[in-house]
Each structure stands twice: as structure tokens, then as C-alpha cells.
Design a protein around this motif. Structure first.
Motif, short mmCIF file in Angstrom:
data_model
loop_
_atom_site.label_atom_id
_atom_site.label_comp_id
_atom_site.label_asym_id
_atom_site.label_seq_id
_atom_site.Cartn_x
_atom_site.Cartn_y
_atom_site.Cartn_z
N ARG A 17 71.66 -64.37 -25.22
CA ARG A 17 71.37 -64.45 -26.65
C ARG A 17 69.86 -64.47 -26.90
O ARG A 17 69.36 -63.85 -27.84
N ASP A 18 69.12 -65.18 -26.04
CA ASP A 18 67.66 -65.23 -26.17
C ASP A 18 67.03 -63.87 -25.87
O ASP A 18 66.07 -63.47 -26.52
N GLU A 20 68.51 -60.94 -26.28
CA GLU A 20 68.84 -60.09 -27.43
C GLU A 20 67.90 -60.39 -28.59
O GLU A 20 67.37 -59.47 -29.23
N ARG A 21 67.67 -61.65 -28.86
CA ARG A 21 66.79 -62.04 -29.97
C ARG A 21 65.36 -61.57 -29.71
O ARG A 21 64.70 -61.05 -30.61
N LEU A 122 71.26 -65.03 -34.32
CA LEU A 122 71.10 -65.32 -32.89
C LEU A 122 70.33 -66.61 -32.67
O LEU A 122 70.47 -67.25 -31.63
#
Length: 126
Positions: A17-18, A20-21, A122
């Protein structure tokens, strides 16, 4: 620490998730850097305002969304079907909006707004 060691450390410690962000934030920053050159130009002159930097920012954003769409369509993706469908629809919209911009008929701000909303999601800031 060498660059490759740094990248390996990030890869081993950063959550998906990090990652992607972070990638989405970079792509969005690049869009923000070219926004004025398109959005602040008279609509009749937008097509001629498409510079290589604008094309690159748009293409990088589109590549990201193509990748997201491919991931969402993979059988092993475990997101809820309704969320997958919504994000796939959003990826299709990104394609359409990007085409409109390249034809001189759209603006960059809506792409930035979508990306910011996803970044906020996110980040846990819906």
C-alpha cells in the motif's frame, strides 16, 4: 549505503500500500508540474500546448493505471468484486480523459483529483 542496497531495503520493508501510494504520488506530482501548461491555456490552443513533458506525465499516469487495471483483472487479486469493478471503470475513464487531453479537448486537473483521492484512500484519509 549504495542505491541498490537502499532500493532492496525499501522493497523489503515497505508495505504494498505504501509503495502504491508513493508511486501514485510521484505520478501525480509530475501531472501537477504540467497542469498549468494545459489547463491555463485557452481551449483553442490546448492541442499546441502538448509538450514532450506533458506527454511524458500523461503517459506515466496512464501506464500506472494500465498496470493497476491488469492487476485488478488478475484472478489472484483478492479485492472485493465491487471495488475491482469501480477501479477498472476508473482506469477506463483515465484512458478516455488522457485521450481527450491529447486531442486538446480536456484538462489535467480531473486526473490529478482522481489520483489525490486514491492517495488519500491509501493513506487512510478517505
Amino acid at each position: 549505503m549504495s542505491l541498490s542496497a537502499y532500493k532492496k531495503t525499501i522493497k523489503n520493508t515497505e508495505q504494498p500500500r505504501d509503495i502504491e501510494r508513493r508511486i501514485l504520488s510521484q505520478v501525480t506530482s509530475d501531472l501537477e508540474a504540467v497542469k498549468a501548461s494545459i489547463d491555463d491555456v485557452d481551449a483553442s490552443e490546448r492541442k499546441s500546448a502538448i509538450t514532450p513533458d506533458v506527454r511524458k506525465a500523461l503517459w506515466d499516469n496512464q501506464k500506472l493505471w494500465i498496470t493497476v487495471k491488469a492487476d485488478l483483472m488478475a484472478p489472484e487479486n483478492q479485492l472485493a468484486p465491487s471495488l475491482k469493478a469501480d477501479l477498472i471503470s476508473l482506469a477506463h475513464w483515465i484512458d478516455k480523459q488522457t485521450s481527450e487531453i491529447l486531442k486538446g479537448e480536456g484538462t489535467v486537473e480531473p486526473l490529478i483529483e482522481v489520483n489525490r483521492n486514491i492517495i488519500n484512500g491509501l493513506s487512510g484519509r478517505a
